[in-house]
Design an enzyme around this catalytic site. Structure first.
Site, mmCIF file in Angstrom:
data_model
loop_
_atom_site.group_PDB
_atom_site.id
_atom_site.type_symbol
_atom_site.label_atom_id
_atom_site.label_comp_id
_atom_site.label_asym_id
_atom_site.label_seq_id
_atom_site.Cartn_x
_atom_site.Cartn_y
_atom_site.Cartn_z
ATOM 1 N N ARG A 171 -10.563 31.268 56.887
ATOM 2 C CA ARG A 171 -9.726 32.349 57.434
ATOM 3 C C ARG A 171 -8.448 32.598 56.605
ATOM 4 O O ARG A 171 -7.435 33.056 57.143
ATOM 5 C CB ARG A 171 -9.316 32.048 58.890
ATOM 6 C CG ARG A 171 -10.440 31.856 59.845
ATOM 7 C CD ARG A 171 -11.291 33.095 60.075
ATOM 8 N NE ARG A 171 -12.363 32.776 60.990
ATOM 9 C CZ ARG A 171 -13.578 32.344 60.611
ATOM 10 N NH1 ARG A 171 -13.882 32.244 59.325
ATOM 11 N NH2 ARG A 171 -14.484 32.038 61.501
ATOM 12 N N SER A 220 -10.180 34.803 68.632
ATOM 13 C CA SER A 220 -9.601 33.456 68.619
ATOM 14 C C SER A 220 -8.140 33.531 68.192
ATOM 15 O O SER A 220 -7.826 34.053 67.131
ATOM 16 C CB SER A 220 -10.372 32.561 67.652
ATOM 17 O OG SER A 220 -11.662 32.343 68.151
ATOM 18 N N GLU A 290 -4.354 31.830 64.238
ATOM 19 C CA GLU A 290 -5.256 32.559 63.319
ATOM 20 C C GLU A 290 -4.802 34.012 63.241
ATOM 21 O O GLU A 290 -4.937 34.669 62.225
ATOM 22 C CB GLU A 290 -6.695 32.478 63.841
ATOM 23 C CG GLU A 290 -7.685 33.209 62.957
ATOM 24 C CD GLU A 290 -9.127 32.978 63.362
ATOM 25 O OE1 GLU A 290 -9.485 31.810 63.667
ATOM 26 O OE2 GLU A 290 -9.896 33.943 63.400
HETATM 27 C C1 LIG Z 1 -13.160 40.170 70.743
HETATM 28 C C2 LIG Z 1 -12.839 39.696 69.337
HETATM 29 C C3 LIG Z 1 -13.714 38.850 68.691
HETATM 30 C C4 LIG Z 1 -13.433 38.385 67.385
HETATM 31 N N1 LIG Z 1 -14.332 37.564 66.769
HETATM 32 C C5 LIG Z 1 -14.074 37.144 65.516
HETATM 33 C C6 LIG Z 1 -15.017 36.284 64.835
HETATM 34 O O1 LIG Z 1 -16.065 35.928 65.333
HETATM 35 N N2 LIG Z 1 -14.696 35.875 63.586
HETATM 36 C C7 LIG Z 1 -13.542 36.252 62.959
HETATM 37 O O2 LIG Z 1 -13.322 35.847 61.802
HETATM 38 N N3 LIG Z 1 -12.654 37.057 63.583
HETATM 39 C C8 LIG Z 1 -12.891 37.510 64.819
HETATM 40 N N4 LIG Z 1 -11.982 38.319 65.447
HETATM 41 C C9 LIG Z 1 -10.711 38.674 64.766
HETATM 42 C C10 LIG Z 1 -10.770 39.955 63.912
HETATM 43 O O3 LIG Z 1 -11.759 40.846 64.385
HETATM 44 C C11 LIG Z 1 -11.026 39.638 62.439
HETATM 45 O O4 LIG Z 1 -9.991 38.847 61.900
HETATM 46 C C12 LIG Z 1 -11.149 40.923 61.593
HETATM 47 O O5 LIG Z 1 -11.555 40.580 60.282
HETATM 48 C C13 LIG Z 1 -9.860 41.733 61.532
HETATM 49 O O6 LIG Z 1 -10.191 43.009 61.014
HETATM 50 P P1 LIG Z 1 -9.261 44.269 61.288
HETATM 51 O O7 LIG Z 1 -9.802 45.385 60.479
HETATM 52 O O8 LIG Z 1 -9.107 44.509 62.741
HETATM 53 O O9 LIG Z 1 -7.898 43.767 60.651
HETATM 54 P P2 LIG Z 1 -6.422 43.907 61.267
HETATM 55 O O10 LIG Z 1 -6.322 43.112 62.521
HETATM 56 O O11 LIG Z 1 -6.031 45.322 61.313
HETATM 57 O O12 LIG Z 1 -5.603 43.152 60.135
HETATM 58 C C14 LIG Z 1 -5.754 41.751 59.958
HETATM 59 C C15 LIG Z 1 -5.069 41.346 58.641
HETATM 60 O O13 LIG Z 1 -5.780 41.940 57.563
HETATM 61 C C16 LIG Z 1 -4.909 42.770 56.778
HETATM 62 N N5 LIG Z 1 -5.687 43.909 56.297
HETATM 63 C C17 LIG Z 1 -6.449 44.764 57.033
HETATM 64 N N6 LIG Z 1 -7.035 45.679 56.227
HETATM 65 C C18 LIG Z 1 -6.623 45.400 54.963
HETATM 66 C C19 LIG Z 1 -6.865 46.000 53.677
HETATM 67 N N7 LIG Z 1 -7.652 47.064 53.514
HETATM 68 N N8 LIG Z 1 -6.263 45.433 52.598
HETATM 69 C C20 LIG Z 1 -5.452 44.369 52.726
HETATM 70 N N9 LIG Z 1 -5.181 43.756 53.907
HETATM 71 C C21 LIG Z 1 -5.772 44.273 54.998
HETATM 72 C C22 LIG Z 1 -3.795 43.167 57.740
HETATM 73 O O14 LIG Z 1 -2.625 43.545 57.067
HETATM 74 C C23 LIG Z 1 -3.637 41.880 58.543
HETATM 75 O O15 LIG Z 1 -2.872 40.946 57.821
HETATM 76 C C24 LIG Z 1 -12.244 38.807 66.730
HETATM 77 C C25 LIG Z 1 -11.367 39.684 67.387
HETATM 78 C C26 LIG Z 1 -11.655 40.130 68.668
HETATM 79 C C27 LIG Z 1 -10.707 41.085 69.351
#
Ligand SMILES: Cc1cc2nc3c(=O)[nH]c(=O)nc-3n(C[C@H](O)[C@H](O)[C@H](O)COP(=O)(O)OP(=O)(O)OC[C@H]3O[C@@H](n4cnc5c(N)ncnc54)[C@H](O)[C@@H]3O)c2cc1C
Length: 301
Positions: A171, A220, A290
């Site tokens: 992560r 998480s 996380e």
């Molecule tokens: C119900 C639920 C279940 C989940 N299950 C999992 C799971 O099984 N495994 C897991 O790993 N995570 C899980 N997550 C967490 C989350 O979905 C992941 O971390 C996901 O990868 C975040 O993606 P996002 O586009 O929403 O990023 P955001 O939340 O918008 O951003 C997260 C980080 O990434 C950066 N970021 C986003 N896009 C870019 C880009 N284009 N360039 C550079 N930096 C960027 C942001 O600045 C921030 O620091 C879960 C979340 C929820 C709500």
């Protein structure tokens, strides 16, 4: 922001946009500048016009972000609805832009009987977020499947870089100097005899049964400490159901913090602190969030 001679931006640019609208916890104060590019060229034009010291926060689906109530200074670049190109590059490679939803990518692969990306089916974020977080599930992990990622640097240059240019672990992704954000990725896939698709369906069903899907959360909250599970530790401390204001430790999955309507980011952050200090006191383990916590505290933290 555009100076004479620079291209006119075509996307959505808003001042003071409430980020609670763009995070899965539904909390968070305003962004000074919020930009949704119309397309890749518009995004690059925006980046080239950024003042050199401007802080920049990228936003995917906000599913791993706690934005504090005072909001975010500088610019927020949201890929929601933008950079959503997705195609099969070769027999064994998919190309996906950073705004593509992980579930769409997993489905795209499954429909073509390709294995390797099923773990993304239940991750409610974008490819950009998955690249930034090295998101993973069910033993799969984003960067294990990345052949190369396209990045934009602070000065507006773009490049395709292999995994060796990043510091990658659980992560965590440490980008190279000058990096600003992810634009796209080429991901490895392989032929599926049907067993990968079956395993993905079963894992999705298990997720529905064991996680509070459908209620606002960021998945998480804490990383799993080496050799253990954050959820097990939190539950063992009797913290399931514990509340501060509108934030609550899920009674179904102790590593999820849920929010009610009217919750503040301070409620969530205070509950995170309470969980950390209780677990530390009772088990000696230091839990690390996380979720990414960003922005300024509100007036009444
Ligand atoms: C119900 C639920 C279940 C989940 N299950 C999992 C799971 O099984 N495994 C897991 O790993 N995570 C899980 N997550 C967490 C989350 O979905 C992941 O971390 C996901 O990868 C975040 O993606 P996002 O586009 O929403 O990023 P955001 O939340 O918008 O951003 C997260 C980080 O990434 C950066 N970021 C986003 N896009 C870019 C880009 N284009 N360039 C550079 N930096 C960027 C942001 O600045 C921030 O620091 C879960 C979340 C929820 C709500």
């Amino acid at each position: 922001m555009a100076e004479p001679g620079l291209p006119k931006l075509r996307g959505v640019l808003r001042l003071g946009e409430p980020l609670a609208r763009h995070t899965s916890w539904r909390v968070g104060g305003p962004a000074d500048r919020y930009f949704e590019p119309a397309d890749r060229q518009d995004l690059l034009d925006f980046v080239k016009q950024l003042p050199p010291q401007e802080p920049v926060l990228w936003l995917g689906l906000g599913s791993n972000l706690l934005v504090r109530d005072g909001g975010v200074r500088g610019s927020v670049i949201s890929l929601h609805g933008a950079l959503d190109g997705l195609s099969r590059d070769s027999e064994t490679t998919l190309w996906a832009e950073a705004g593509v939803h992980c579930a769409r990518l997993a489905k795209f692969a499954q429909q073509r009987s390709l294995a390797g990306l099923g773990f993304m089916a239940g991750i409610p974020g974008t490819v950009g977020g998955a690249l930034a977080m090295n998101a993973g599930a069910w033993g799969g992990e984003t960067w294990r499947e990345v052949l190369e990622a396209e990045v934009v640097f602070r000065d507006g240059r773009t490049a395709w870089l292999g995994p060796e240019h990043f510091g990658i672990s659980y992560r965590t992704v440490i980008p190279p100097r000058g990096f600003l954000g992810f634009l796209a990725a080429r991901l490895r896939v392989s032929p599926d005899d049907g067993s990968h698709a079956r395993a993905t369906r079963e894992s999705l069903a298990r997720r529905k049964a064991t996680q509070p899907v459908g209620r606002p959360s960021a998945g998480s909250t804490f990383r799993n400490p080496p050799g253990d599970h954050a959820a097990r530790l939190i539950e063992s401390c009797g913290l399931k159901g514990r509340r501060i204001g509108g934030a609550e430790v899920s009674t179904l999955h102790a590593n999820f913090i849920l929010t009610d309507e009217g919750a503040s980011a301070a409620d969530v952050e205070n509950l995170i602190q309470l969980v950390r200090s209780t677990v530390k006191q009772q088990t000696g383990v230091e839990l690390e969030p996380e979720v990414k916590i960003v922005g300024e505290p509100g007036a009444n933290p």
